[in-house]
Structures are given as C-alpha cells and as structure tokens.
Design an enzyme around this catalytic site. Sequence first.
Site: not given
Ligand code: AKB
Length: 326
Positions: A10, A13, A15, A34, A150
């Site tokens: 990544g 991106g 970071l 990437d 996530y």
């Molecule tokens: C997101 O908003 O998904 C990220 C996080 C808070 O991990 N920036």
Amino acid sequence: MKNRSVFVTGAGGELGSALLSHLVKAGAKVVALDVNEKYVCPLAGVRTVHGDLCNQNLLQSLFDEHKFDMVFHFAALLSSAAEKNPFLSQKVNVDGTGFLLELAYNAGKERKSPTRFLFPSSIAVYGSADKARLRSPLTEDECLQPETLYGIQKLFTEQVGAYLTRRCSGEYLDFRSLRYPGLISIDTLPTGGTSDYAAEMIHHANDGKAYGCFVSSNSKLPFMTMPDAIAALTSLAEADADKLTRSVYNVRGFSVSAAELREEVLKHFPKAQISFEPVEWRDNVVASWPDDIDDSLAQKDWGWSACHSLETAFTDYFLPGLRKAA
Ligand code: AKB
C-alpha cells in the site's frame, strides 16, 4: 533501519507515501508495492512493484528475491470501503494479510532472526453495546467488540500477529501494531475511511470549496497528524524488543467533535462553508468508535508522545504546509 530489506505494501497510500522518505533517509533498501498501476515511487533507490496483495505468486517471488527482514503492511480496504465491499475486504484485509504474515514468519525462520512486521491497526477495533463506555478514553484491552467488518478484521490481525510471535517466542516473527486514530495529512486525502471527514473539511476549506460533512456535529473521535503518525510508527519499529510489554499500542494526538473541528477550521478560514449532512450508516460507524483512547502504555514503554494538539496541528502543520503547496 540501515541496510534493512524492507517491504512496504500500500506504498502509494497516505501512510505509505509519508513513510517511504523516512525509510530511504534511514538507509533501508525498500520495495514499494501498490495495486495502482499509475503509482511510481519518486524516491531514488526504491523499487516500485505493481500488484495485488492477493497475488501470492508475486508476493512469494518478492520475498524469495529480497529476503525482507522488515514489513510495513498498509494495503487495506478502510472502514467505509469494507462496509460497501465486505467480501473483497475479507480477501485483502484477512486473506492477503494472512499470507503476508506467513511469508514474513517463514522468512524469519529461514534466516534464524525475526522479521519485524509493522501493522497499522485502528480505533475501529473498539466497540460496545454499552455506548456510554465509548465516551471516555479506552485502554488497549477494554471494549473490544467491534461493530464494523473492518474493525473485526483489524482486531483479528492484531491477535493473529501476536499469536504467531508468541508461538515462535519472537524468533521468526516480531509483530508490532499501532492502533491509530483518524489521520490527517496535508499532502494526501484519505479514501474509503470514515474518519475521512476531518481531512476533507480542512482540504475543502483550503480549496475554497463548500463541504457537507457526512457525520453529525456531535460525532467525536481521536485524531492525529500524519507527521505524528509516522513518528509513532518509526519509533515503534525501532524500539528495543525488551522495552515492549505488548504487541499492540494505542496512540493519539487530540480528540475533537466534528463541530469543534469546524470551529477551529473557521478560525483559520473564516469564509469556509461547512454544513452537516449526516449519512446514517457512516454516522453509525463513527458512533460505534470511542471518543478517545488512552496511549499511556506507549508513552511508558517506548517514550511515545505526540507533537501536535488540535491548535498546533493547525498553526505548525496544516497552515504552513497548505500555504507552501499553494
Ligand atoms: C477509517 O476511517 O477507516 C480509518 C480508521 C479510523 O482506521 N481512518
């Protein structure tokens, strides 16, 4: 970092692009992966590779060729993108990450010294049915019932990384992770996240564009500037293993509600037009995350301390940087 063989996923991106110059300055040999075919790392000496994290043959051949002893794994679908594409996010965030951990573990085993694996986790790992508990700063082990996919994926990876490190007593793999708050960069805009509204608000004000914020005015989250995020990551990457009492640490800069952020933006951009146009599902994601996190363990174990408060983020980072770029 000197002479380390480092793999960054990544890399194009937010970071990744902020970290690469630090790695090069520190004397690391870097391969930058990437998925975006247009991405080319502008730094001399860095090998850019285009490819998908899920391409196991590609990853295996890169490990065979470069014998990586350090990995910064940024490739991921962020929270909003994962909510929209749950099965793709499983492939990238879980399967792709799992294979990368396997390669890093096996590389360390072959070399007989641990591959250091740096993983950006997130405040998304938090969650609780009792929303009141999320309104005060949380330590690393409280309220770990994430509501977003996530968050579940981040927590799973934290735990798998820590498990694999324990399993080999740190001899093959040295997994280290930071739980980041929302990140704000002046150089790049985030994509696919839910904390993105903070960076979007500031960039729209700077560009003279009206902004409809997609969360409610009272939504509150911890944030951090990109220079602080990179400082935290590189300090953790370089910290002596015997100083670390755990694999996963919270880090934060400042906690602010969307209304307070708007006020701060208006102080510096009095003509900014910022309204609140909450999108329910994204508002709910933010409401499932904590207002703030406690990073005292990072301070105690490896001397972490953020440079920027909300005020100094504007005066010392956003404003000078945005003016320079104009
Ligand atoms: C997101 O908003 O998904 C990220 C996080 C808070 O991990 N920036």
